[in-house]
Design an enzyme around this catalytic site. Structure first.
Site, PDB file in Angstrom:
ATOM      1  N   HIS B 116       0.869  -1.173   0.000  1.00  8.44           N
ATOM      2  CA  HIS B 116       0.000   0.000   0.000  1.00  8.44           C
ATOM      3  C   HIS B 116       0.914   1.233   0.000  1.00  8.44           C
ATOM      4  CE1 HIS B 116      -2.839   2.916   1.793  1.00  8.44           C
ATOM      5  NE2 HIS B 116      -3.804   2.102   1.397  1.00  8.44           N
ATOM      6  N   ASP B 193       2.968  -4.355   7.623  1.00 10.17           N
ATOM      7  CA  ASP B 193       1.685  -3.666   7.442  1.00 10.17           C
ATOM      8  C   ASP B 193       0.587  -4.721   7.577  1.00 10.17           C
ATOM      9  OD1 ASP B 193      -0.621  -2.470   6.592  1.00 10.17           O
ATOM     10  OD2 ASP B 193       0.082  -2.023   4.564  1.00 10.17           O
ATOM     11  N   GLN B 196      -4.644  -5.256   6.473  1.00  6.93           N
ATOM     12  CA  GLN B 196      -5.586  -6.207   5.864  1.00  6.93           C
ATOM     13  C   GLN B 196      -5.603  -7.534   6.610  1.00  6.93           C
ATOM     14  OE1 GLN B 196      -7.775  -5.717   3.517  1.00  6.93           O
ATOM     15  NE2 GLN B 196      -7.114  -3.647   3.025  1.00  6.93           N
ATOM     16  N   LYS B 219     -10.758  -0.818   9.526  1.00  6.70           N
ATOM     17  CA  LYS B 219     -10.842  -1.999   8.665  1.00  6.70           C
ATOM     18  C   LYS B 219     -11.250  -3.242   9.461  1.00  6.70           C
ATOM     19  CE  LYS B 219      -7.304  -0.586   5.347  1.00  6.70           C
ATOM     20  NZ  LYS B 219      -8.093   0.091   4.304  1.00  6.70           N
ATOM     21  N   CYS B 356      -4.923   2.675  -3.704  1.00  4.72           N
ATOM     22  CA  CYS B 356      -3.731   3.210  -3.011  1.00  4.72           C
ATOM     23  C   CYS B 356      -2.552   2.260  -3.138  1.00  4.72           C
ATOM     24  CB  CYS B 356      -3.997   3.484  -1.534  1.00  4.72           C
ATOM     25  SG  CYS B 356      -5.262   4.698  -1.275  1.00  4.72           S
TER      26      CYS B 356
END
Lengths: 147, 402
Positions: B116, B193, B196, B219, B356
């Site tokens: 991302h 990261d 997700q 999220k 993104c």
């Protein structure tokens, strides 16, 4: 209403599939402005050539959705031959129409009227206005530099 | 898991017809999270760490308990769990503070085209400012990060490995369990990261042994405006804050000052109190639903949808083997922004664009994609409707001449 929609759809598809005045010209007769909408990928460059207060030519190039690309073609067709003042008025009128603000009914937007349906899709307003905003910037450069 | 019953927990799903397939951008907010935040604003809407009156004490207590709930959720310690504005600001903090203070022109930073923008641009800036080199893991033919390919770019110069846990476009899971020990053999630190991953994966930072990890509240059924930075205690102790001001200091003198200990030294200003408390409620909800069960449910839906999509002419799926609920696809010859308006008219919310993550879109060699992402509150009927609308959309655009 359905027919109206179809008609508009045809105008948009026609200019999308067969864009007029497409391709940029490398010449100092033109003022050039590039706008990119990074969230959807619409990426449009518009040029205008003005002489003696008259828009002599408008060119465009780029990539994006049908609304974005076709509206650049419609814009070019409409603007060539206008004087700067009416070019600006037509641009204002178009942007007002898309954004659901009061419009001057006496100004003829010709094929660009097809985009009045866009106001029903607020998420697409950016698509329909990006080329016109780029054009407006080139007009501004002409008025800043040459008058 | 009963997705029909679960839909009743989300006001937006009961107040209007909506098939929401954009959870990878933002999940919907359950009633109980909204209620928890309302309770803060109604019953104890005051600042934390400051007042010595009863409701301020209550706010501080709830805020503190929220951090502990979230720390437990990822098996971190309280001091290792920093509140941020979101995953983006957490990842920026790591790059800005760790990266700018520790890297030199001799160092290498391993990243990937699946990242991302929030995990690539901060390190791109670090590379520009320090002279360190950005090295991309070559993706395999499916667009995945593999351990084999990671080994090809890992070197004695590697100082930082910054990779996504799950790709927000392709839905692939990175084999971090294998990659992290390899990175540590080279004394590199690993930034993950997990934006997700957190909504449907039990994250155990101790077992994973990552050095930093970040995720966002919105999220994972929580509110917007809050995220988490996890860092190993010894790293956070040494890490300099990047924002300075109220509440993060112990002692302020004319020409210098002393910071509080982690996590407080990273949290200047009035924190997102309602959001922290709301996120903790979202975490409890997720734990009750069971992340494993959520993932299994969304994979079943995704699988069903992919099987139908790949049989359709005029539809291209870019990630049929993804191991989460994300499908990246296009209607052939139709710009995703044109397509998405059709779905919108049928009350199906999809994402269209770059998500993104322009690097993976460039890697796919397409201008943009559509993305459908399934989650706990989606049903098999949602998949059926989605597939019907895909067919209708394809036929519509063909009929008007695309």
């Amino acid at each position: 209403m359905q027919q109206l929609e179809n008609l508009y759809r045809q105008i948009i598809m026609d200019h999308y599939k067969n864009p007029r005045h497409k391709g940029l010209i490398d010449s100092d007769r033109y003022r050039t402005h590039h706008i990119k909408n990074p969230s959807c990928g619409d990426d449009i460059t518009v040029q205008s050539a003005v002489k003696d207060g008259i828009v002599k030519d408008v060119r465009h190039d780029g990539s994006g959705c049908s609304i974005c690309c076709s509206s650049a073609s419609v814009l070019a067709t409409l603007m060539i031959g206008q004087n700067i003042d009416s070019a600006q008025k037509l641009t204002d009128n178009y942007l007002n129409m898309i954004m659901n603000r009061p419009v001057d009914e006496n100004l003829d937007l010709e094929d660009a009227l097809a985009y009045q349906g866009v106001k029903q899709f607020p998420a697409r307003i950016k698509c329909a206005t990006i080329a016109w905003k780029a054009f407006e910037q080139t007009l501004k450069e002409w008025s800043d530099n040459d008058e | 898991m009963d997705a029909h019953k679960l839909k009743q927990c989300f006001p937006i799903l009961t107040s209007q017809p909506l098939i929401y397939l954009d959870t990878a951008a933002s999940s919907l907010t359950p009633k109980r999270v909204i209620a928890t935040m309302n309770e803060y604003y109604t019953e104890y809407p005051v600042n934390v760490h400051r007042g010595v009156y009863q409701i301020s004490y209550k706010a501080t207590e709830r805020y503190t308990a929220a951090r502990q709930t979230i720390a437990d959720f990822i098996n971190a310690d309280y001091e290792e769990t920093v509140f941020t504005r979101g995953a983006s600001s957490a990842l920026n903090l790591i790059a800005t503070s760790y990266g700018l203070n520790n890297l030199t022109a001799n160092d290498e930073i391993i990243v990937s085209e699946l990242e991302h923008h929030s995990h690539i641009l901060p390190w791109q800036q670090v590379a520009k400012k320090t002279g360190a080199k950005l090295i991309y893991v070559p993706l395999n033919s499916e667009g995945r990060i593999t351990t084999e390919n990671f080994k090809k770019v890992l070197s004695d110069q590697t100082k930082v490995v910054a990779l996504t846990y799950i790709s927000n476009v392709m839905g692939y899971q990175t084999p971090l369990e294998e990659i992290i020990p390899l990175a540590h053999q080279k004394n590199a630190i690993v930034s993950v990261d997990a934006a997700q991953a957190a909504p449907h994966k039990t994250i155990d930072v101790k077992k994973l042994n990552c050095d930093f990890l970040a995720f966002s509240g919105h999220k994972m059924l929580g509110p917007t405006g809050i995220g988490i930075l996890y860092g190993k205690r010894e790293l956070l102790d040494k890490l300099e804050p990047v924002e300075f001001g109220g509440d993060m200091n112990d002692q302020v003198n004319l020409y210098d000052a002393v910071w509080k200990e982690t996590p407080y030294k990273f949290e200047t200003g009035t924190p997102p109190i309602a959001e922290a408390i709301g996120l903790a409620e979202a975490v409890r909800f997720l734990q009750e639903l069971d992340p494993e069960a959520i993932l299994n449910h969304e994979i079943a839906l995704k699988q069903k949808a992919v099987e139908a999509l790949i049989k359709l002419e005029g539809v291209t799926v870019y990630n049929p083997t993804s191991e989460t609920g994300i499908i990246a696809f296009n209607l052939d010859g139709v710009h995703p922004h044109d397509a998405v308006s059709f779905f919108d008219q049928e009350n199906i919310a999809l994402r269209a664009g770059h998500h993104c993550a322009q690097l993976i879109i460039q890697w796919l060699k397409v201008p943009a994609t559509l993305r459908a992402s399934f989650y706990a509150y989606n049903t098999h009927e949602d998949v059926d409707t989605f597939i019907e609308v895909v067919k209708k959309a394809r036929d519509f655009f063909t009929s008007v001449g695309f």
